[in-house]
Design a protein around this motif. Sequence first.
Motif, mmCIF file in Angstrom:
data_model
loop_
_atom_site.group_PDB
_atom_site.id
_atom_site.type_symbol
_atom_site.label_atom_id
_atom_site.label_comp_id
_atom_site.label_asym_id
_atom_site.label_seq_id
_atom_site.Cartn_x
_atom_site.Cartn_y
_atom_site.Cartn_z
ATOM 1 N N SER A 247 0.844 -1.258 -0.017
ATOM 2 C CA SER A 247 -0.004 -0.044 0.150
ATOM 3 C C SER A 247 1.068 1.355 -0.103
ATOM 4 C CB SER A 247 -0.985 0.085 1.216
ATOM 5 O OG SER A 247 -0.293 0.350 2.442
ATOM 6 N N LEU A 248 1.983 0.936 0.299
ATOM 7 C CA LEU A 248 3.023 2.307 0.489
ATOM 8 C C LEU A 248 4.017 2.435 -0.707
ATOM 9 C CD1 LEU A 248 3.892 2.264 4.218
ATOM 10 C CD2 LEU A 248 2.489 3.706 3.287
ATOM 11 N N MET A 249 4.090 1.428 -1.492
ATOM 12 C CA MET A 249 4.891 1.752 -2.876
ATOM 13 C C MET A 249 4.191 2.507 -3.835
ATOM 14 S SD MET A 249 7.641 -0.404 -2.182
ATOM 15 C CE MET A 249 7.751 0.348 -0.617
ATOM 16 N N LYS A 250 5.282 3.369 -4.430
ATOM 17 C CA LYS A 250 4.979 4.328 -5.330
ATOM 18 C C LYS A 250 5.592 4.031 -6.673
ATOM 19 C CE LYS A 250 4.518 7.943 -1.958
ATOM 20 N NZ LYS A 250 4.919 9.389 -1.533
ATOM 21 N N GLY A 251 4.960 4.170 -7.683
ATOM 22 C CA GLY A 251 5.450 4.187 -9.231
ATOM 23 C C GLY A 251 4.825 3.500 -10.186
ATOM 24 N N VAL B 113 12.583 -5.441 -1.985
ATOM 25 C CA VAL B 113 11.743 -4.287 -1.885
ATOM 26 C C VAL B 113 12.390 -3.208 -2.174
ATOM 27 C CG1 VAL B 113 12.228 -3.841 0.727
ATOM 28 C CG2 VAL B 113 9.803 -3.178 -0.125
ATOM 29 N N GLY B 114 13.743 -2.994 -2.125
ATOM 30 C CA GLY B 114 14.587 -1.820 -2.442
ATOM 31 C C GLY B 114 14.509 -1.334 -3.968
ATOM 32 N N ILE B 115 13.963 -2.340 -4.634
ATOM 33 C CA ILE B 115 14.011 -2.160 -6.302
ATOM 34 C C ILE B 115 12.924 -1.168 -6.332
ATOM 35 C CG2 ILE B 115 13.527 -3.146 -8.385
ATOM 36 C CD1 ILE B 115 15.126 -5.560 -7.659
ATOM 37 N N PRO B 116 11.747 -1.262 -6.176
ATOM 38 C CA PRO B 116 10.837 -0.199 -6.482
ATOM 39 C C PRO B 116 10.833 0.987 -5.743
ATOM 40 C CG PRO B 116 9.606 -1.905 -5.109
ATOM 41 C CD PRO B 116 11.150 -2.352 -5.611
ATOM 42 N N LEU B 117 11.622 1.023 -4.498
ATOM 43 C CA LEU B 117 11.873 2.287 -4.035
ATOM 44 C C LEU B 117 13.274 3.033 -4.767
ATOM 45 C CD1 LEU B 117 12.244 1.020 -0.212
ATOM 46 C CD2 LEU B 117 10.364 2.548 -1.089
ATOM 47 N N LEU B 118 14.294 2.308 -5.203
ATOM 48 C CA LEU B 118 15.049 2.986 -5.972
ATOM 49 C C LEU B 118 14.537 3.257 -7.371
ATOM 50 C CD1 LEU B 118 18.257 0.592 -5.384
ATOM 51 C CD2 LEU B 118 17.935 3.270 -4.436
ATOM 52 N N MET B 119 13.502 2.514 -8.001
ATOM 53 C CA MET B 119 13.118 3.079 -9.107
ATOM 54 C C MET B 119 12.485 4.362 -9.132
ATOM 55 S SD MET B 119 10.862 0.222 -11.825
ATOM 56 C CE MET B 119 12.157 -1.117 -11.324
ATOM 57 N N GLY C 64 2.419 1.202 -12.424
ATOM 58 C CA GLY C 64 1.713 0.266 -11.990
ATOM 59 C C GLY C 64 2.090 -1.029 -12.197
ATOM 60 N N LYS C 65 2.529 -1.348 -13.663
ATOM 61 C CA LYS C 65 2.723 -2.244 -14.158
ATOM 62 C C LYS C 65 4.241 -2.958 -13.725
ATOM 63 C CE LYS C 65 0.615 -1.933 -18.706
ATOM 64 N NZ LYS C 65 0.967 -1.783 -20.113
ATOM 65 N N SER C 66 5.086 -1.977 -13.408
ATOM 66 C CA SER C 66 6.312 -2.693 -12.652
ATOM 67 C C SER C 66 6.025 -3.084 -11.283
ATOM 68 C CB SER C 66 7.366 -1.342 -12.889
ATOM 69 O OG SER C 66 7.539 -0.943 -14.040
ATOM 70 N N LEU C 67 5.287 -2.506 -10.592
ATOM 71 C CA LEU C 67 4.850 -2.886 -9.166
ATOM 72 C C LEU C 67 4.315 -4.099 -9.109
ATOM 73 C CD1 LEU C 67 3.765 0.488 -7.645
ATOM 74 C CD2 LEU C 67 5.845 -0.765 -6.974
ATOM 75 N N GLU C 68 3.393 -4.253 -10.199
ATOM 76 C CA GLU C 68 2.436 -5.696 -10.211
ATOM 77 C C GLU C 68 3.673 -6.762 -10.677
ATOM 78 O OE1 GLU C 68 -0.621 -7.462 -9.226
ATOM 79 O OE2 GLU C 68 -0.687 -5.234 -9.287
ATOM 80 N N ARG C 69 4.504 -6.512 -11.300
ATOM 81 C CA ARG C 69 5.612 -7.473 -11.960
ATOM 82 C C ARG C 69 6.413 -7.851 -10.527
ATOM 83 N NH1 ARG C 69 6.213 -4.791 -16.766
ATOM 84 N NH2 ARG C 69 7.904 -3.594 -15.746
ATOM 85 N N PHE C 70 6.635 -6.856 -9.649
ATOM 86 C CA PHE C 70 7.286 -6.952 -8.451
ATOM 87 C C PHE C 70 6.737 -7.854 -7.593
ATOM 88 C CE2 PHE C 70 7.645 -5.232 -3.976
ATOM 89 C CZ PHE C 70 8.944 -5.856 -3.822
ATOM 90 N N TYR C 71 5.418 -7.380 -7.352
ATOM 91 C CA TYR C 71 4.478 -8.155 -6.453
ATOM 92 C C TYR C 71 4.382 -9.660 -6.871
ATOM 93 C CZ TYR C 71 3.057 -3.624 -4.945
ATOM 94 O OH TYR C 71 3.033 -2.271 -4.585
#
Length: 292
Positions: A107-111, A154-160, A113-120
């Motif tokens: 719920s706190l990740m930003k960025g 989890v560091g990947i979407p934060l750095l992205m 949508g498609k990239s986050l969905e792949r990460f999840y």
Amino acid sequence: MAVATTAQEAETQLMDAALGGLIKDIGIPPRPVVVQQLQDELAKPESDIRKIAQIIGQDIGLSVAVLKMVNSPIYGLSRRAESVDQAVNLIGFKQLGILVAALAMRSLMKGDGKSLERFYDTSARRALGMTSMAKSTGLVDVAMAQTFGLFCDVGIPLLMHRFPDYVQTLKTANEDRERSFTAIEQQAHQSDHALIGALMARTWCLPPTVALAIRLHHDYEVFLDPNVPREVARLISMSILVEEAIQRHAQLHSNAEWSKGGDYVASTLAMETAEVDEWIDQLVETFADGGA
């Protein structure tokens, strides 16, 4: 920030007070109140199921997400949970704590949508694979394996989100068969996703073993370090194996991390090479059948 190559260096890094500035600069989210309250309740000798349901019930969206996830194929329950109380009874206190932390993280990740969905999706498969291995082999604590699987990248979407050009860094690191993944990140951004993930794990009061394993999960010199905790080495080895299965499931036949760290897996997990291959094939089949 230099890349840590030993357990001692990594532990020293994670205790460095100067990293407070990095946490702020990268935008590592603070531990949500609901996660803190739930962790405090679960730490008690006798956790109160009604209190746990009340804590989660403060957030309607979280309650819905918990029930949706518990009733998904990932948990493979024989009957549906209709309430948070039932969910606790069906999956247990530890599993619920992990699930709530993971959902709060989402719920706190930003960025994008498609990239986050792949990460999840990848995180869910990794957690499923590591949980399956932990249950079957008994080599590591099951909750520890699941937590590491969900949070290790989890560091990947934060750095992205923080660096517009991080996508190119990620591509370079994924393809390089010689240099350490984290060394490539450090060269480009003076930070790396393993460090950021470990800092978030520490900030969110996840088990210290998980935080240390996250910090070291791309730096395979730790397999030669006699001081690295055995469970840390096993978590990292399992993640290398599971990642290879994820790559094969996705029909990506070039996995640079397997070429760099795969040789350590069998000895660290006390398996024959054939057993490692069997586990990879089994997990590929699990993912193909809809697991995660």
